[in-house]
Design an enzyme around this catalytic site. Structure first.
Site, PDB file in Angstrom:
ATOM      1  N   HIS A  87       7.443  -2.454   5.351  1.00 17.00           N
ATOM      2  CA  HIS A  87       6.549  -3.397   6.032  1.00 17.00           C
ATOM      3  C   HIS A  87       7.345  -4.613   6.523  1.00 17.00           C
ATOM      4  O   HIS A  87       7.023  -5.752   6.187  1.00 17.00           O
ATOM      5  CB  HIS A  87       5.430  -3.859   5.104  1.00 17.00           C
ATOM      6  CG  HIS A  87       4.364  -2.840   4.882  1.00 17.00           C
ATOM      7  ND1 HIS A  87       3.337  -3.015   3.967  1.00 17.00           N
ATOM      8  CD2 HIS A  87       4.142  -1.628   5.458  1.00 17.00           C
ATOM      9  CE1 HIS A  87       2.545  -1.956   3.987  1.00 17.00           C
ATOM     10  NE2 HIS A  87       3.019  -1.105   4.880  1.00 17.00           N
ATOM     11  N   ASP A 191       1.073   0.775  -2.208  1.00 18.92           N
ATOM     12  CA  ASP A 191       2.485   0.551  -1.866  1.00 18.92           C
ATOM     13  C   ASP A 191       3.388   1.419  -2.736  1.00 18.92           C
ATOM     14  O   ASP A 191       4.310   2.085  -2.245  1.00 18.92           O
ATOM     15  CB  ASP A 191       2.862  -0.919  -2.082  1.00 18.92           C
ATOM     16  CG  ASP A 191       2.445  -1.818  -0.934  1.00 18.92           C
ATOM     17  OD1 ASP A 191       2.071  -1.297   0.136  1.00 18.92           O
ATOM     18  OD2 ASP A 191       2.503  -3.051  -1.107  1.00 18.92           O
ATOM     19  N   ILE A 408      -1.203 -12.940   2.316  1.00 13.29           N
ATOM     20  CA  ILE A 408      -0.407 -14.123   2.628  1.00 13.29           C
ATOM     21  C   ILE A 408      -1.219 -15.164   3.396  1.00 13.29           C
ATOM     22  O   ILE A 408      -1.087 -16.365   3.158  1.00 13.29           O
ATOM     23  CB  ILE A 408       0.868 -13.718   3.392  1.00 13.29           C
ATOM     24  CG1 ILE A 408       1.825 -12.979   2.441  1.00 13.29           C
ATOM     25  CG2 ILE A 408       1.571 -14.934   3.979  1.00 13.29           C
ATOM     26  CD1 ILE A 408       3.102 -12.486   3.089  1.00 13.29           C
ATOM     27  N   THR A 409      -2.075 -14.709   4.312  1.00 17.33           N
ATOM     28  CA  THR A 409      -2.870 -15.682   5.067  1.00 17.33           C
ATOM     29  C   THR A 409      -3.867 -16.412   4.164  1.00 17.33           C
ATOM     30  O   THR A 409      -4.180 -17.580   4.406  1.00 17.33           O
ATOM     31  CB  THR A 409      -3.617 -14.998   6.222  1.00 17.33           C
ATOM     32  OG1 THR A 409      -4.377 -13.884   5.716  1.00 17.33           O
ATOM     33  CG2 THR A 409      -2.651 -14.504   7.280  1.00 17.33           C
TER      34      THR A 409
END
Length: 492
Positions: A87, A191, A408-409
């Site tokens: 990613h 993941d 993350i945002t």
């Protein structure tokens, strides 16, 4: 005293040097500073929460100076050590963080463990405000028999292993088994499943460590089960990660249509992201694939599946008791409505053979210092909008503020809010107004304790070395794993 990286002697063996409050600190500030007085702010942690907090402070206060302290020698936290190697687009945020770190009003000090090398109180004495942004360094334990057996790992440690986290570089998971079980159904679980099943050739141009890539090339894992206590409606992963699993080359999904009975009607009123996710799950589980997709699945040598309504009870040992050989799962059913839905055991159990068990049931924060309040149940520093309860001048942002949730945002928004609250307090006169010495005093303390801080320019040298090593094999970088080697490269 020789330079060091991993701390092995107890804090109590040091002679503690504390910055005197009141007049002494004022004199110290006057001694070290002949420039215009500026707000001196300290951020603990250089992951997304730390950098976004620093970014907001620098942008919205023209004279603020921000120092970022980090336990690792290198910056960027989970962006470097948590984001999957396949990613790379998610890691582009590092470019923004780099611009922040290069500001002449920002400084990075790696290889400094707050709570060990320097106390939070000492930071508070040296700065006008301190922001704790050190994330969630630990994992939620399963608390079941057999958890200690070889072959059982936290997903956090496994992710750290393939991403080059120094403390996990010698994890050496045994991938010689046929089946792996991942406990938990969030994005981290997907993941890990994806990395286990992705053809290694597809990873060789990523920044995965060479040791992990070599182990994956030798892996015999063919089947991965991703197990959750509740049902399809409660999965925590998102549609992007699910789509990647469905389309993963050389693999096929194994979903039981019975798990999805009645789901179509129940998702009609769901929010659009959840509805799209459920529709993709439904199609994959219940619809007959097209000719091309059917052929792809038929030729797949590896498989993954979702197991719902199962709760781990015990890791089963091999006959000689030397390693994990399976997991006992309690069959569950759901009680409650909406957010109150919980899984309760039905009394039935089933055993699932496997040689690798990965626990992905969540991260958790640790207390950083005895002087800082900490809620062990919630795993956060108690706070009101980022202000640490009962400790004026101390703030928090990110996972240690709200718990290890979101992307993350989410952390960006949260950290900007903490920065805004801090600046409001500064403007309102709620923070100390006199001069503070900031890093000048802290660096003197660290030097007296034999700690070598790593600057951002030092990191850029290590960064260049990693990129250079990666070029030989066509990788974006080959991460340095040994802290002592990093220090040697920097001449420490």
């Amino acid at each position: 005293m020789a330079p060091r990286c991993w701390r092995w002697w107890p804090w109590s063996s040091w002679t503690r040097t504390r910055l005197p409050p009141s007049r002494s600190i004022q004199n110290f500030g006057q001694h070290f500073s002949t420039q215009e007085q500026t707000p001196q702010i300290c951020v603990v942690g250089s992951g997304p929460a730390g950098f976004y907090t620093a970014q907001h402070l620098l942008k919205h206060h023209s004279r603020a100076h921000v120092d970022i302290y980090e336990k690792q020698l290198v910056p960027f936290g989970l962006v470097r050590f948590g984001v999957a190697p396949d990613h790379p687009e998610v890691k582009n945020v590092i470019n923004t963080f780099t611009q922040t770190a290069r500001s002449d009003r920002c400084a990075f000090y790696g290889n400094v463990e707050v709570g060990r090398d320097v106390t939070v109180q000492e930071l508070q004495d040296a700065y006008h405000a301190v922001v704790l942004s050190y994330g969630a360094e630990d994992h939620q334990a399963l608390d079941i028999p057999g958890e200690e057996l070889p072959g059982v790992f936290s997903a956090r440690a496994f992710v750290g292993w393939y991403n080059g986290l120094p403390e996990n570089r010698e994890l050496a998971p045994d991938l010689s088994c046929d089946t792996a079980v991942i406990l938990g159904q969030g994005n981290v679980a997907l993941d890990v499943a994806r990395i286990l099943l992705t053809p290694p050739d597809h990873l060789e141009k990523t920044d995965i460590t060479e040791a992990a890539l070599g182990a994956l090339r030798q892996s015999r894992v063919k089947t991965v089960w991703i197990v959750g206590r509740r049902g399809p409606l409660q999965v925590a992963f998102t549609i992007k990660e699910l789509r990647e699993m469905i389309q993963l080359p050389g693999t096929r999904p194994m979903l039981d249509p019975a798990d999805f009975l009645g789901l179509q009607d129940r998702i009609k009123e769901a929010a659009r992201p959840r509805k799209r996710l459920m529709e993709l799950l439904l199609r994959t589980a219940t619809e007959k694939p097209g000719v091309e997709e059917a052929a792809r699945r038929a030729s797949a040598s590896r498989a993954w599946g979702l197991r719902f309504f199962r709760s781990p009870q015990q890791v089963l040992p091999s006959p000689d008791g030397r390693r994990a050989a399976g997991i006992r799962l309690a069959v569950t059913r759901l009680e409650g409505i909406g957010e109150a839905t919980r899984a309760v055991p039905t009394g039935d159990v089933e055993d699932l053979p496997c040689g690798l068990v990965l626990s992905s049931i969540g991260y958790k924060s640790r207390p950083i210092d005895p002087s800082v309040p900490f809620d062990p149940k919630l795993g956060v520093v108690p706070n009101m909008e980022g202000r640490v309860v009962d400790v004026p001048g101390l703030y928090c942002s990110g996972w240690v503020k709200r718990g290890p949730t979101g992307v993350i945002t989410t952390t960006m928004t949260d950290s900007f809010l903490t920065g805004q609250i801090l600046l409001q307090d500064l403007k309102a006169g709620h923070l100390p107004s006199g001069p503070r010495p900031g890093s000048a005093f802290i660096k003197a303390l660290l030097d007296s304790r034999g700690v070598w801080p790593v600057s951002f320019s030092d990191w850029e040298k290590l960064d260049a070395e990693e990129v250079s090593r990666g070029q030989a094999s066509g990788k974006p970088r080959e991460k340095l794993l040994d802290p002592q080697e990093m220090l040697r490269l920097l001449g420490h």
